[in-house]
Design a protein around this motif. Structure first.
Motif, mmCIF file in Angstrom:
data_model
loop_
_atom_site.group_PDB
_atom_site.id
_atom_site.type_symbol
_atom_site.label_atom_id
_atom_site.label_comp_id
_atom_site.label_asym_id
_atom_site.label_seq_id
_atom_site.Cartn_x
_atom_site.Cartn_y
_atom_site.Cartn_z
ATOM 1 N N TYR A 1 0.887 -1.164 0.000
ATOM 2 C CA TYR A 1 0.000 0.000 0.000
ATOM 3 C C TYR A 1 0.924 1.212 0.000
ATOM 4 O O TYR A 1 1.537 1.534 1.020
ATOM 5 N N VAL A 2 1.072 1.873 -1.151
ATOM 6 C CA VAL A 2 2.150 2.839 -1.337
ATOM 7 C C VAL A 2 1.627 4.273 -1.246
ATOM 8 O O VAL A 2 0.633 4.637 -1.878
ATOM 9 N N LEU A 3 2.315 5.068 -0.437
ATOM 10 C CA LEU A 3 1.965 6.469 -0.230
ATOM 11 C C LEU A 3 2.867 7.354 -1.077
ATOM 12 O O LEU A 3 4.086 7.213 -1.055
ATOM 13 N N HIS A 4 2.256 8.271 -1.849
ATOM 14 C CA HIS A 4 2.987 9.166 -2.747
ATOM 15 C C HIS A 4 2.789 10.619 -2.295
ATOM 16 O O HIS A 4 1.688 11.016 -1.918
ATOM 17 N N LEU A 5 3.856 11.414 -2.365
ATOM 18 C CA LEU A 5 3.799 12.839 -2.049
ATOM 19 C C LEU A 5 4.283 13.629 -3.251
ATOM 20 O O LEU A 5 5.381 13.383 -3.765
ATOM 21 N N LEU A 6 3.464 14.595 -3.727
ATOM 22 C CA LEU A 6 3.787 15.396 -4.914
ATOM 23 C C LEU A 6 3.593 16.874 -4.608
ATOM 24 O O LEU A 6 2.917 17.249 -3.635
ATOM 25 N N ARG A 7 4.129 17.733 -5.517
ATOM 26 C CA ARG A 7 4.019 19.190 -5.350
ATOM 27 C C ARG A 7 3.718 19.845 -6.693
ATOM 28 O O ARG A 7 4.216 19.424 -7.738
ATOM 29 N N SER A 8 2.912 20.889 -6.652
ATOM 30 C CA SER A 8 2.692 21.748 -7.817
ATOM 31 C C SER A 8 3.133 23.162 -7.458
ATOM 32 O O SER A 8 2.859 23.645 -6.359
ATOM 33 N N LYS A 9 3.813 23.821 -8.405
ATOM 34 C CA LYS A 9 4.246 25.208 -8.204
ATOM 35 C C LYS A 9 3.484 26.187 -9.096
ATOM 36 O O LYS A 9 3.790 27.377 -9.097
ATOM 37 N N ASP A 10 2.511 25.661 -9.841
ATOM 38 C CA ASP A 10 1.773 26.531 -10.777
ATOM 39 C C ASP A 10 0.263 26.393 -10.598
ATOM 40 O O ASP A 10 -0.479 26.256 -11.543
ATOM 41 N N ARG A 11 -0.188 26.364 -9.331
ATOM 42 C CA ARG A 11 -1.606 26.379 -8.990
ATOM 43 C C ARG A 11 -2.329 25.109 -9.444
ATOM 44 O O ARG A 11 -3.509 25.132 -9.789
ATOM 45 N N GLY A 12 -1.591 24.002 -9.433
ATOM 46 C CA GLY A 12 -2.209 22.716 -9.702
ATOM 47 C C GLY A 12 -2.241 22.294 -11.152
ATOM 48 O O GLY A 12 -2.770 21.227 -11.470
ATOM 49 N N LYS A 13 -1.652 23.077 -12.035
ATOM 50 C CA LYS A 13 -1.679 22.735 -13.466
ATOM 51 C C LYS A 13 -0.768 21.554 -13.777
ATOM 52 O O LYS A 13 -1.150 20.627 -14.498
ATOM 53 N N THR A 14 0.465 21.589 -13.257
ATOM 54 C CA THR A 14 1.410 20.498 -13.474
ATOM 55 C C THR A 14 1.974 20.059 -12.134
ATOM 56 O O THR A 14 1.995 20.838 -11.168
ATOM 57 N N TRP A 15 2.482 18.808 -12.120
ATOM 58 C CA TRP A 15 2.898 18.212 -10.850
ATOM 59 C C TRP A 15 4.266 17.563 -10.965
ATOM 60 O O TRP A 15 4.657 17.069 -12.027
ATOM 61 N N SER A 16 4.968 17.565 -9.861
ATOM 62 C CA SER A 16 6.288 16.942 -9.778
ATOM 63 C C SER A 16 6.172 15.423 -9.815
ATOM 64 O O SER A 16 5.080 14.858 -9.694
ATOM 65 N N THR A 17 7.287 14.774 -9.975
ATOM 66 C CA THR A 17 7.358 13.352 -9.665
ATOM 67 C C THR A 17 7.314 13.214 -8.136
ATOM 68 O O THR A 17 7.285 14.214 -7.408
ATOM 69 N N ASP A 18 7.329 11.990 -7.641
ATOM 70 C CA ASP A 18 7.232 11.779 -6.198
ATOM 71 C C ASP A 18 8.360 12.472 -5.445
ATOM 72 O O ASP A 18 9.542 12.248 -5.724
ATOM 73 N N LEU A 19 7.985 13.312 -4.480
ATOM 74 C CA LEU A 19 8.964 13.851 -3.536
ATOM 75 C C LEU A 19 9.315 12.790 -2.492
ATOM 76 O O LEU A 19 10.444 12.726 -2.016
ATOM 77 N N ARG A 20 8.317 12.003 -2.115
ATOM 78 C CA ARG A 20 8.523 10.874 -1.206
ATOM 79 C C ARG A 20 7.632 9.731 -1.666
ATOM 80 O O ARG A 20 6.500 9.942 -2.115
ATOM 81 N N THR A 21 8.127 8.509 -1.545
ATOM 82 C CA THR A 21 7.360 7.297 -1.823
ATOM 83 C C THR A 21 7.549 6.367 -0.638
ATOM 84 O O THR A 21 8.659 5.901 -0.386
ATOM 85 N N ILE A 22 6.472 6.112 0.112
ATOM 86 C CA ILE A 22 6.564 5.339 1.347
ATOM 87 C C ILE A 22 5.700 4.086 1.213
ATOM 88 O O ILE A 22 4.490 4.189 0.973
ATOM 89 N N ARG A 23 6.326 2.930 1.347
ATOM 90 C CA ARG A 23 5.580 1.679 1.217
ATOM 91 C C ARG A 23 4.879 1.312 2.530
ATOM 92 O O ARG A 23 5.402 1.528 3.613
ATOM 93 N N ASN A 24 3.686 0.748 2.370
ATOM 94 C CA ASN A 24 2.876 0.285 3.505
ATOM 95 C C ASN A 24 2.632 1.390 4.524
ATOM 96 O O ASN A 24 2.762 1.190 5.736
ATOM 97 N N ALA A 25 2.292 2.561 4.024
ATOM 98 C CA ALA A 25 2.009 3.710 4.888
ATOM 99 C C ALA A 25 0.649 4.307 4.531
ATOM 100 O O ALA A 25 0.216 4.256 3.372
ATOM 101 N N LEU A 26 -0.003 4.865 5.526
ATOM 102 C CA LEU A 26 -1.316 5.484 5.317
ATOM 103 C C LEU A 26 -1.509 6.635 6.293
ATOM 104 O O LEU A 26 -0.576 7.058 6.956
ATOM 105 N N ASN A 27 -2.736 7.156 6.338
ATOM 106 C CA ASN A 27 -3.098 8.294 7.196
ATOM 107 C C ASN A 27 -2.176 9.500 6.989
ATOM 108 O O ASN A 27 -1.621 10.055 7.951
ATOM 109 N N PRO A 28 -1.994 9.960 5.735
ATOM 110 C CA PRO A 28 -1.125 11.115 5.512
ATOM 111 C C PRO A 28 -1.736 12.401 6.055
ATOM 112 O O PRO A 28 -2.937 12.647 5.916
ATOM 113 N N GLY A 29 -0.896 13.207 6.690
ATOM 114 C CA GLY A 29 -1.286 14.544 7.117
ATOM 115 C C GLY A 29 -0.284 15.540 6.572
ATOM 116 O O GLY A 29 0.928 15.305 6.656
ATOM 117 N N LEU A 30 -0.762 16.632 5.987
ATOM 118 C CA LEU A 30 0.113 17.633 5.384
ATOM 119 C C LEU A 30 -0.158 19.003 5.990
ATOM 120 O O LEU A 30 -1.310 19.366 6.250
#
Length: 493
Positions: A339-368
């Motif tokens: 169960y893989v958790l992915h973290l991404l970022r956009s710098k242009d108001r959500g139009k385009t997105w980065s590749t994974d900043l973090r990829t965490i396996r068997n993780a859930l309940n993300p808080g940002l």
């Protein structure tokens, strides 16, 4: 002939070099200490409830911007007096100590309330909440308000309707213009009463603090679903009025297996949802519909489990308070047995997105959360270790650039103790928020009083013997069984 150096002179030079090295080492040590965030972790079960063994899961938190010493937390905690109102946890000293105040309508004797999230107004002491009533046999949502959350007066019901799941509350107070001072309330939810399976919904009031606030149901799903969207729909509001939201947009679902696929969709409204077509300012470049599909065809299993915790698809979103162009998201995607958790970022108001900043396996309940300095906090709970000795490891990762990270291990607790009494075991979410430069959060975990389980330190209100790793009753003598408790988190520095 050059003069000879005396032994005394040579010794002095050597001492001077040692002193310089020592000074440099001290400076490095001091710099490292200064760069390490200060962590306050508190088990919020009060001492007067030391004998309780509830499964106090699925916690949330709200800090009062008008007075950061005032903090409200919630969890699946029944009223100690078994009354008709479920409790909230209250701290008036910045999270160091906690008490209960039973003011949430519709309690039951097992979980107290159903799903609940809370948020304070930005400019007053008003507390808002979205709940599923604990006394209802169906999913019945209330949107609530308390003008004085410390009084014994029950929270006021603003909205009451059935067939709604997982309400998630956000509040923005208008800073300028003709609506200055008004509370705009956004409640993301999954509304089964929607037509054509477009269940991802945001309930919105543009003046939630008024005597009788008006609410509008905004159906944010613009694509075909197999009958519904996933439970989570999460808004995040910038002080300039830019409103973002993320939801789990189902594409397929198998009723028998619980397996399905979903797109991760991000929405934006440049005027706080005040226009004729709210949350439609971000258009997908491929199908030209509202909401960018950041990830397509992610896999989930609504009947799956990670340890004793059920799965089903997590999403989280936060906008940088110092720059509304920058937004972060997290989501889960099944990769085989992981169960893989992915973290991404956009710098242009959500139009385009980065590749994974973090990829965490068997993780859930993300808080940002992002603080006023632009630092990102990323909270999650990861199942780690061999099958015979698995542990839930709760971590907070901090970064200012998305590449260099400071990792704080908050808890590492046995994953199979205690046994689950109901779903969810830890909760379908944990929570993280920022106020100024500080991060505040909450998560649930096994409450065994063992220092090694809390590497960043911990404080218990409830009675415990840390030598024998035993919980103790109110009499501070009788042993108490291990259970699931909520843990408050504050990180400064």
């Amino acid at each position: 002939m050059p003069a000879k150096k005396s032994k005394k002179a040579s010794s002095s030079a050597s001492k001077s070099k040692k002193t310089t090295k020592s000074a440099k080492a001290s400076k490095k040590k001091a710099a490292k200490k200064a760069a390490t965030p200060a962590v306050l972790l508190v088990n919020i079960i009060p001492r007067s409830l030391s004998g309780e063994t509830n499964q106090d899961s699925e916690p949330t938190i709200a800090v009062n911007p008008a007075n950061p010493l005032q903090i409200v937390a919630t969890a699946f905690t029944p009223d100690p007096q078994q009354g008709q109102f479920a409790p909230i946890y209250i701290s008036q000293d910045g999270g160091n100590t906690w008490t209960l105040n039973s003011i949430v309508p519709g309690a039951n004797n097992r979980t107290g309330t159903g799903d609940i999230t809370v948020k304070f107004s930005k400019s007053s002491n008003v507390l808002y909440a979205g709940i599923l009533r604990g006394d209802s046999k169906t999913t019945r949502m209330n949107i609530l308000r308390a003008k004085n959350f410390m009084s014994s007066t029950p929270m006021e019901i603003l909205v009451d309707r059935k067939g709604v799941d997982q309400p998630y509350v956000q509040v923005a107070t208008v800073a300028n213009g003709p609506d200055k001072g008004k509370d705009r309330l956004y409640v993301g939810n999954n509304d089964f009463d929607a037509d054509d399976g477009a269940t991802a919904t945001i309930d919105q009031s543009l003046n939630a603090a008024s005597t009788t606030p008006d609410f509008k149901k905004i159906r944010v799903e613009s694509r075909e679903t197999p009958g519904q969207d996933g439970p989570p729909a999460r808004p995040s509001i910038h002080p300039d009025g830019t409103a973002y939201a993320i939801y789990h947009s189902w594409r397929t679902y198998n009723d028998q297996s619980g397996e399905g696929t979903a797109d991760i969709v991000v929405l934006r409204d440049d005027n706080g949802g005040t226009g004729a077509k709210p949350f439609s300012d971000l258009i997908d470049p491929l199908d030209h519909k509202a909401g960018v599909r950041v990830a397509q065809g992610t896999k989930f299993n609504f009947n799956g489990f990670l340890g004793l915790q059920r799965t089903g698809g997590d999403v989280a979103l936060v906008v940088d308070p110092s720059n509304s162009d920058i937004v972060y998201i997290a989501y889960n995607d099944d990769h085989g047995a992981d169960y893989v958790l992915h973290l991404l970022r956009s710098k242009d108001r959500g139009k385009t997105w980065s590749t994974d900043l973090r990829t965490i396996r068997n993780a859930l309940n993300p808080g940002l959360a992002v603080n006023d300095a632009g630092k990102l906090g990323f909270l999650y709970q990861q199942l780690s270790g061999p099958a015979a000795a698995q542990r839930w490891v709760t971590k907070l990762e901090l970064t200012t650039n998305g590449t260099s990270w400071t990792t704080l291990t908050l808890a590492t607790t046995p994953a199979d103790t205690p046994t689950a009494r109901f779903d969810p075991y830890l909760g379908d979410y944990a929570h993280l928020m920022a106020l100024g430069r500080d991060f505040y959060g909450i998560f649930s975990a096994n409450n065994t009083p063992r220092k090694q389980n809390f590497p960043s330190g911990v404080v218990y209100q409830r009675n415990a013997n840390w030598t024998t790793s035993t919980l103790l009753d109110v009499n501070n003598t009788s042993p108490v069984k291990v259970s699931i408790d909520p843990f408050f988190l504050k990180v400064t520095g």
